[in-house]
Design a protein around this motif. Structure first.
Motif, mmCIF file in Angstrom:
data_model
loop_
_atom_site.group_PDB
_atom_site.id
_atom_site.type_symbol
_atom_site.label_atom_id
_atom_site.label_comp_id
_atom_site.label_asym_id
_atom_site.label_seq_id
_atom_site.Cartn_x
_atom_site.Cartn_y
_atom_site.Cartn_z
ATOM 1 N N TYR A 2 -24.481 -10.239 -21.632
ATOM 2 C CA TYR A 2 -24.237 -9.546 -20.380
ATOM 3 C C TYR A 2 -22.824 -8.983 -20.366
ATOM 4 N N LYS A 3 -22.689 -7.677 -20.213
ATOM 5 C CA LYS A 3 -21.387 -7.030 -20.334
ATOM 6 C C LYS A 3 -20.655 -6.850 -19.004
ATOM 7 N N ASN A 4 -21.369 -6.691 -17.892
ATOM 8 C CA ASN A 4 -20.753 -6.568 -16.568
ATOM 9 C C ASN A 4 -19.777 -5.384 -16.478
ATOM 10 N N LEU A 5 -20.237 -4.217 -16.877
ATOM 11 C CA LEU A 5 -19.407 -3.011 -16.912
ATOM 12 C C LEU A 5 -19.567 -2.187 -15.645
ATOM 13 N N ARG A 6 -18.538 -1.413 -15.315
ATOM 14 C CA ARG A 6 -18.542 -0.594 -14.113
ATOM 15 C C ARG A 6 -18.077 0.829 -14.410
ATOM 16 N N LEU A 7 -18.584 1.747 -13.605
ATOM 17 C CA LEU A 7 -18.135 3.126 -13.582
ATOM 18 C C LEU A 7 -17.558 3.341 -12.194
ATOM 19 N N LEU A 8 -16.290 3.711 -12.117
ATOM 20 C CA LEU A 8 -15.673 4.001 -10.827
ATOM 21 C C LEU A 8 -15.631 5.505 -10.625
ATOM 22 N N TYR A 9 -16.129 5.912 -9.477
ATOM 23 C CA TYR A 9 -16.149 7.317 -9.081
ATOM 24 C C TYR A 9 -14.976 7.527 -8.135
ATOM 25 N N VAL A 10 -14.078 8.430 -8.506
ATOM 26 C CA VAL A 10 -12.880 8.704 -7.714
ATOM 27 C C VAL A 10 -12.766 10.213 -7.544
ATOM 28 N N THR A 11 -12.427 10.661 -6.338
ATOM 29 C CA THR A 11 -12.139 12.081 -6.154
ATOM 30 C C THR A 11 -10.630 12.248 -6.005
ATOM 31 N N THR A 12 -10.118 13.339 -6.555
ATOM 32 C CA THR A 12 -8.683 13.620 -6.476
ATOM 33 C C THR A 12 -8.477 15.045 -5.972
ATOM 34 N N LYS A 16 -4.513 17.785 -12.181
ATOM 35 C CA LYS A 16 -3.246 17.158 -12.559
ATOM 36 C C LYS A 16 -3.173 15.716 -12.033
ATOM 37 N N GLU A 17 -3.597 15.513 -10.797
ATOM 38 C CA GLU A 17 -3.593 14.159 -10.228
ATOM 39 C C GLU A 17 -4.592 13.262 -10.964
ATOM 40 N N ALA A 18 -5.768 13.784 -11.276
ATOM 41 C CA ALA A 18 -6.771 13.017 -12.020
ATOM 42 C C ALA A 18 -6.240 12.627 -13.405
ATOM 43 N N GLN A 19 -5.566 13.552 -14.076
ATOM 44 C CA GLN A 19 -4.996 13.264 -15.390
ATOM 45 C C GLN A 19 -3.936 12.168 -15.301
ATOM 46 N N LYS A 20 -3.074 12.271 -14.299
ATOM 47 C CA LYS A 20 -1.999 11.285 -14.131
ATOM 48 C C LYS A 20 -2.579 9.882 -13.917
ATOM 49 N N MET A 77 -1.255 5.321 -6.654
ATOM 50 C CA MET A 77 -0.901 6.590 -7.282
ATOM 51 C C MET A 77 -1.479 7.811 -6.573
ATOM 52 N N HIS A 78 -2.460 7.618 -5.710
ATOM 53 C CA HIS A 78 -3.242 8.703 -5.134
ATOM 54 C C HIS A 78 -2.516 9.389 -3.983
ATOM 55 N N SER A 79 -2.745 10.686 -3.830
ATOM 56 C CA SER A 79 -2.109 11.457 -2.758
ATOM 57 C C SER A 79 -2.860 11.360 -1.425
ATOM 58 N N TYR A 80 -4.110 10.959 -1.456
ATOM 59 C CA TYR A 80 -4.901 10.896 -0.224
ATOM 60 C C TYR A 80 -4.558 9.651 0.593
ATOM 61 N N GLU A 81 -4.683 9.792 1.894
ATOM 62 C CA GLU A 81 -4.502 8.669 2.813
ATOM 63 C C GLU A 81 -5.614 7.627 2.615
ATOM 64 N N CYS A 82 -6.821 8.098 2.355
ATOM 65 C CA CYS A 82 -7.988 7.226 2.192
ATOM 66 C C CYS A 82 -8.814 7.718 0.998
ATOM 67 N N PRO A 83 -8.364 7.411 -0.245
ATOM 68 C CA PRO A 83 -9.065 7.937 -1.419
ATOM 69 C C PRO A 83 -10.449 7.329 -1.615
ATOM 70 N N CYS A 84 -11.347 8.140 -2.144
ATOM 71 C CA CYS A 84 -12.682 7.681 -2.513
ATOM 72 C C CYS A 84 -12.585 6.932 -3.840
ATOM 73 N N VAL A 85 -12.910 5.645 -3.807
ATOM 74 C CA VAL A 85 -13.009 4.828 -5.017
ATOM 75 C C VAL A 85 -14.284 4.012 -4.856
ATOM 76 N N ILE A 86 -15.306 4.336 -5.633
ATOM 77 C CA ILE A 86 -16.604 3.671 -5.528
ATOM 78 C C ILE A 86 -16.959 3.081 -6.889
ATOM 79 N N SER A 87 -17.322 1.802 -6.905
ATOM 80 C CA SER A 87 -17.708 1.125 -8.137
ATOM 81 C C SER A 87 -19.227 1.123 -8.278
ATOM 82 N N ILE A 88 -19.704 1.565 -9.440
ATOM 83 C CA ILE A 88 -21.132 1.620 -9.737
ATOM 84 C C ILE A 88 -21.398 0.714 -10.934
ATOM 85 N N THR A 89 -22.354 -0.194 -10.775
ATOM 86 C CA THR A 89 -22.711 -1.113 -11.851
ATOM 87 C C THR A 89 -23.487 -0.367 -12.930
ATOM 88 N N LEU A 90 -23.079 -0.542 -14.174
ATOM 89 C CA LEU A 90 -23.811 0.039 -15.300
ATOM 90 C C LEU A 90 -24.911 -0.940 -15.694
#
Length: 113
Positions: A2-12, A16-20, A77-90
């Protein structure tokens, strides 16, 4: 295994912000990989108003044990007041096992802060 891996979906706000953020997470061994998809169009409600913006998607691949630290780091690190960070189970045993093994191995490296 069992690997227990995640994919996090983030909007920037932009590529340039995504790269940083993506570069920092990989460098600090908080993520094995970060992918950037530029040119997304978003329609959303913010403070009672419907808005439309161009954004960038940042996909972060990591282990479950890193999700809280990754989320904290993104928010620092994010510029947004309320950034989207969502964890999705693989799903276990779905996809290229060699890649999933690589992802797990590279998601469990010691932190570098």
């Amino acid at each position: 295994m069992y690997k227990n891996l995640r994919l996090l979906y983030v909007t920037t706000s932009n590529k340039k912000e995504a790269q940083k953020i993506g570069r920092a997470l990989v460098k600090q061994n908080l993520a094995a990989c970060a992918n950037i998809i530029d040119g997304m169009e978003s329609i959303y409600k913010w403070e009672g108003e419907i808005r439309e913006d161009k954004e960038c998607v940042l996909l972060i691949k990591t282990h479950y044990s890193r999700v809280k630290k990754v989320t904290r780091r993104v928010m620092e690190m994010h510029s947004y007041e309320c950034p989207c960070v969502i964890s999705i189970t693989l799903a276990e045993n779905e996809g290229n096992e060699e890649y999933l093994d690589w992802l797990e191995d590279n998601s469990k490296q010691p932190f570098k802060l």
